[in-house]
Scaffold this motif. Structure first.
Motif, PDB file in Angstrom:
ATOM      1  N   UNK A   1      14.469  -5.913  36.659  1.00 36.38           N
ATOM      2  CA  UNK A   1      13.233  -5.913  35.856  1.00 36.38           C
ATOM      3  C   UNK A   1      13.284  -6.696  34.734  1.00 36.38           C
ATOM      4  N   UNK A   2      12.419  -7.551  34.265  1.00 40.04           N
ATOM      5  CA  UNK A   2      12.525  -8.261  32.849  1.00 40.04           C
ATOM      6  C   UNK A   2      11.464  -7.643  32.042  1.00 40.04           C
ATOM      7  N   UNK A   3      11.674  -7.416  30.717  1.00 34.48           N
ATOM      8  CA  UNK A   3      10.698  -6.522  29.745  1.00 34.48           C
ATOM      9  C   UNK A   3       9.466  -7.627  29.682  1.00 34.48           C
ATOM     10  N   UNK A   4       8.692  -6.735  29.722  1.00 35.01           N
ATOM     11  CA  UNK A   4       7.127  -7.535  29.322  1.00 35.01           C
ATOM     12  C   UNK A   4       7.156  -7.987  28.196  1.00 35.01           C
ATOM     13  N   UNK A   5       7.773  -7.672  27.232  1.00 31.71           N
ATOM     14  CA  UNK A   5       8.085  -8.342  25.814  1.00 31.71           C
ATOM     15  C   UNK A   5       8.334  -9.850  26.042  1.00 31.71           C
ATOM     16  N   UNK A   6       9.482 -10.021  26.905  1.00 28.16           N
ATOM     17  CA  UNK A   6      10.142 -11.093  27.330  1.00 28.16           C
ATOM     18  C   UNK A   6       9.196 -11.971  28.185  1.00 28.16           C
ATOM     19  N   UNK A   7       8.431 -11.443  28.921  1.00 27.83           N
ATOM     20  CA  UNK A   7       7.338 -12.414  29.711  1.00 27.83           C
ATOM     21  C   UNK A   7       6.386 -12.706  28.672  1.00 27.83           C
TER      22      UNK A   7
END
Length: 84
Positions: free
Chosen positions: A61-67
């Protein structure tokens, strides 16, 4: 191959789509799509769940904040992936 950012983005977009459907005023089969969307949203991960998952499983998973940063063109480096 699916990257963590792509996986997380897909989850975020599906959630947005389900929220849109659940609030739609007009559909072909009244109530059906909204009922299904509401049922799916009941157990669908929220942003905080994805943030926690990204911290524990950055290879999945990637952090939504990174997205959100990526969408704005801000480079993101996953430090935990570099340390391995």
């Amino acid at each position: 191959m699916t990257f963590p950012t792509e996986r997380t983005q897909a989850i975020l977009e599906v959630r947005d789509f389900l929220e849109l459907l659940s609030g739609a005023e007009s559909i072909e089969v009244p109530g059906l799509v909204q009922s299904v969307a509401l049922a799916l949203l009941r157990h669908f991960p929220v942003t905080d769940d994805l943030e926690a998952s990204a911290m524990l499983l950055p290879e999945i998973w990637a952090a939504p904040s990174d997205i959100h940063r990526i969408k704005r063109g801000i480079p993101v480096v996953n430090v935990s992936m570099l340390v391995r």
